[in-house]
Enzyme design. Structure first.
Site, PDB file in Angstrom:
ATOM      1  N   ASP A  10     -23.532  18.883  25.353  1.00  0.00           N
ATOM      2  CA  ASP A  10     -24.628  18.200  24.649  1.00  0.00           C
ATOM      3  C   ASP A  10     -25.968  18.788  25.046  1.00  0.00           C
ATOM      4  OD1 ASP A  10     -23.242  16.480  23.067  1.00  0.00           O
ATOM      5  OD2 ASP A  10     -23.383  14.757  24.405  1.00  0.00           O
ATOM      6  N   ASP A  47     -14.809  13.588  18.400  1.00  0.00           N
ATOM      7  CA  ASP A  47     -15.523  13.301  19.639  1.00  0.00           C
ATOM      8  C   ASP A  47     -14.741  12.304  20.493  1.00  0.00           C
ATOM      9  OD1 ASP A  47     -17.583  13.340  21.470  1.00  0.00           O
ATOM     10  OD2 ASP A  47     -19.146  12.805  20.046  1.00  0.00           O
TER      11      ASP A  47
HETATM   12  C1  GLA Z   1     -21.618  12.721  21.638  1.00  0.00           C
HETATM   13  C2  GLA Z   1     -21.577  14.150  21.155  1.00  0.00           C
HETATM   14  C3  GLA Z   1     -22.837  14.496  20.414  1.00  0.00           C
HETATM   15  C4  GLA Z   1     -22.992  13.546  19.257  1.00  0.00           C
HETATM   16  C5  GLA Z   1     -22.966  12.114  19.754  1.00  0.00           C
HETATM   17  C6  GLA Z   1     -22.956  11.133  18.617  1.00  0.00           C
HETATM   18  O1  GLA Z   1     -22.571  12.559  22.629  1.00  0.00           O
HETATM   19  O2  GLA Z   1     -21.356  15.026  22.219  1.00  0.00           O
HETATM   20  O3  GLA Z   1     -22.805  15.825  19.965  1.00  0.00           O
HETATM   21  O4  GLA Z   1     -21.980  13.757  18.325  1.00  0.00           O
HETATM   22  O5  GLA Z   1     -21.850  11.843  20.559  1.00  0.00           O
HETATM   23  O6  GLA Z   1     -22.953   9.830  19.058  1.00  0.00           O
END
Ligand code: GLA
Length: 747
Positions: free
Chosen positions: A566, A496
């Site tokens: 997300d 990420d």
């Molecule tokens: C980001 C990612 C999510 C999740 C969060 C965790 O927003 O896109 O899918 O993994 O971080 O903090």
């Protein structure tokens, strides 16, 4: 000096190539008498010629030209070329410093402070396949078999500074794609690169439009089209990553783009940092498009003899509208961007813990989630954020990649062992590039974070970004990642990256190199990801950047799949996945079934609708199965079983957009096997139509009109012609959020 088939390598550049020269090379013709280069795709031609004054001109990019056409185009051009006003010509790679004041492809600063350059053609060579440039640190397309591609290398020299310039063109003839890049070698005096674009295109006068994919967090890749009026237009990222705000991709069309008809010129940058695709409609009506590294707040210093490479840029041509263009781009990604064992392998269906538990979980919760995942038929459990340091919210611990024993008393290793004992695979979330101010790592190495000394740094999501330009930072991160892969036997990593880069500075660089840092960051990132990929080829890495904030062809050279957004809401996802499909195949777009009310939008969408949207991508789950109702769980299980039967179509089939949610009340698309014998189609109707409205059929695309297709689970059959012209009326029930799928196979 001029090259020929018999004498292909011209002195003047000693940049090393790995592939030896062999003759003859298909797909690229050189006509020595006319100094004419013809890159021949199956349905396209790219034509350039050297003017009598050594400038390279673009004669044509578009439909395939036969020999008489080539002669005609060349003749017409030759009649104009004596005009020494360069601004009246279609040029291949214009440098700043002549009577052409359009936006240049190249802009340098010389040791004496002057900024003018003029690069004259010196020679060329034609190579089979695609040569690898040594140590340039940038990702690029592959050509495993010499017959996949041919490469043209053109050599230029600036007569005053002595700098050398190589332009590379790799043509993938079956896909009508040309991959371009530029490489500069500094002459005897030090200087600086202010811009070195990957590709530059000069289109003739016309009513040109651009399609782009702007967006935001949870709203990635929304389709927008606009006419390119006179003046300059910039599509770009200045956010350090390729960004949610705009994807490094554009389509140029004459008039508004059509899904099935007309010429479409696609531009996809293979780069994940600050990028630029700019278009300038000149007063003459001609259009120049430059694509490459963003020159905003950028400068790269070159010592004598040093080289600087642009990222690669893929240019794709289709005469069959946006649909035809996307299918070529998808094939390009599947065959020449993805690599390693995961390129073709079916991906595990995973259950991710994020929306089920966020930061609040213990060992037993994840074991329980794994038990549920096993029951429902998933292949892997992924433990998302919150397993390290003392990370109970997003305001601490990034960088402290060590087990949080208060949550996981047996450590990640113990948890992974239990999950694996159930016959599941196990994956783990990392955000390697970030550091929390409240972390052991930051307390120990505050200088490892990007910051301008003496200036207040600001956080985003309570975090800073590590300086990946520094080898010691990358070594630290690699050792922590490798530790978990080896110690816990990770099958998968979710990589990420949750914030933009700002206040970009580093004490590790001298003053005159500070403006290089954004690009050095990306080069460091590629080095780190490449090291991980090479050391653990079996490890599946999924990219993520606050969802789909860095979903580009550069990242796909390292991560064979990416968290699309997300936003897991079924309705919003239709727009996001539809927009993404312009240049990203379904196989690379991960799509999870999540719970309702949806955590991002609070919408309540029925499970069939949510599932069919997720089935149209790389399927996974992001749901607390312990809380899911039994009926819904049964339905999800059924869809997962179904997905296993049809995913060869989702992964490898040709994708056809049938109805656009951007243009009408429904969305529909289908996947058709390469031999056209199998079809999987989806239709979505978010809002029930007004009473009494006659239902409209969904018209299929991409079938064999003469073939007879039988509908799965029914007795009906239809000809391909019928399906494509009359179509099928979806059996939508009453109420909003209706979804339907059809699977058909040739009898
Ligand atoms: C980001 C990612 C999510 C999740 C969060 C965790 O927003 O896109 O899918 O993994 O971080 O903090």
């Amino acid at each position: 000096m001029q090259g020929s088939w018999d004498n292909p390598i011209i002195a003047g550049s000693d940049m090393q190539l790995e592939i030896p020269v062999a003759k003859p090379v298909p797909y690229i013709d050189f006509d020595g008498r006319r100094r004419l280069f013809h890159l021949r795709g199956q349905a396209s031609s790219y034509l350039m010629s050297v003017s009598p004054y050594g400038d390279l001109h673009q004669l044509h990019w578009g439909c395939k030209l036969e020999a008489p056409d080539v002669a005609a185009v060349h003749r017409a051009w030759a009649g104009t070329v004596r005009n020494l006003h360069l601004e009246t010509h279609r040029r291949e790679y214009a440098s700043f410093g002549s009577n052409d004041l359009r936006l240049p492809a190249l802009h340098l600063e010389h040791g004496d402070g002057s900024r003018l350059s003029a690069f004259d053609y010196q020679g060329h060579e034609v190579l089979p396949g695609k040569p690898a440039l040594v140590n340039d640190g940038l990702p690029g397309t592959t050509a495993e078999h010499p017959e996949d591609a041919s490469t043209l290398r053109l050599l230029f020299k600036d007569y005053h500074s002595g700098h050398l310039l190589d332009l590379y063109y790799t043509i993938y003839p079956k896909l009508d794609v040309v991959v371009r890049r530029a490489l500069l070698k500094q002459g005897p005096q030090a200087g600086a690169v202010k811009r070195l674009m990957s590709a530059s295109l000069d289109f003739p006068a016309g009513d040109w439009h651009a399609l782009s994919l702007p967006g935001d967090w949870a709203r990635e890749r929304m389709i927008e089209q606009s006419r390119l009026n006179q003046g300059a237009h910039r599509l770009e990222s200045r956010r350090g990553t390729s960004s949610h705000g705009m994807s490094p991709f554009a389509v140029i069309t004459k008039g508004k783009a059509d899904e099935d008809r007309g010429e479409a010129f696609g531009i996809s940058l293979i780069y994940s940092g600050n990028w630029l695709i700019e278009a300038e409609k000149h007063m003459s009506g001609r259009l120049r498009v430059n694509a490459g590294l963003n020159d905003f707040d950028f400068q790269w210093r070159l010592e004598p003899g040093a080289t600087f490479a642009s990222p690669e840029c893929a240019l794709a041509y289709s005469s069959k509208g946006l649909g035809g263009l996307s299918r070529k781009l998808h094939a390009m990604v599947r065959r020449h961007i993805l690599r390693g064992p995961w390129r073709e392998r079916e991906r595990p269906i995973l259950v991710n813990s994020w929306e089920a538990h966020y930061f609040k979980f213990k060992h037993d919760d994840i074991v329980k989630l794994a038990g549920q995942a096993k029951d429902i038929g998933a292949d892997m459990v992924v433990l998302d954020d919150g397993w390290f340091g003392s990370r109970d919210s997003d305001n601490s611990s990034l960088g402290d990649w060590y087990d949080d024993l208060s949550k996981l008393p047996k450590g990640v290793k113990g948890l992974a062992a239990e999950v694996k004992a159930m016959g599941l695979k196990f994956g783990l979330w990392f955000e390697p590039e970030a550091v929390s101010p409240n972390s052991e790592l930051y307390r120990k190495h505050p200088d490892w974070a990007l910051a301008v000394p003496g200036r207040r740094p600001s956080t985003s999501r309570n975090q800073y970004v590590l300086d990946l330009g520094r080898p010691e930072v990358r070594d630290f991160l690699f050792s922590r990642l490798a530790h978990y892969v080896e110690d816990a036997g990770l099958d998968y990593i979710k990589w990420d990256m949750n914030r933009p880069l700002w206040e970009v500075g580093s004490p590790s660089l001298p003053a005159e190199r500070q403006a290089e840092l954004s690009h050095r960051y990306v080069l460091g990132l590629y080095e780190l990801m490449g090291r991980l990929r090479d050391r653990f080829p079996e490890l599946l890495v999924e990219g993520c950047s606050g969802g789909g904030g860095r979903f580009d062809w550069g990242m796909l050279c390292y991560h064979p799949q990416f968290w699309t957004s997300d936003n897991t809401d079924g309705l919003d996802r239709i727009y996001i996945q539809y927009g993404s499909s312009l240049f990203l195949p379904a196989l690379t777009q991960t799509a999870h079934i999540s719970e309702v009310p949806n955590h991002q939008t609070h919408r309540n969408i029925p499970i069939t609708f949510r599932s069919l949207v997720a089935l149209s991508g790389n399927l996974g789950l992001e749901i607390n199965l312990a809380k899911t109702r039994a009926g819904e769980k049964r339905e999800i299980k059924g869809w997962m079983e179904y997905y296993r039967k049809v995913r060869h179509l989702v992964n490898q089939g040709d994708f056809h957009r049938m109805e656009s949610p951007y243009e009408g009340p429904r969305a529909a698309w289908c996947f058709v096997s390469r031999d056209k014998r199998e079809v999987l189609a989806f239709a979505f109707q978010p809002r029930t139509p007004f009473r009494g409205q006659e239902p409209l059929p969904v018209r299929f695309k991409g079938l064999d009109p003469d073939e007879i297709y039988k509908l799965e689970g029914a007795t009906q059959s239809y000809s391909g012609a019928f399906l494509m012209t009359q179509g099928l009326i979806p059996a939508f029930g009453p109420g909003d959020f209706q979804a339907q799928h059809w699977r058909l196979a040739a009898r």
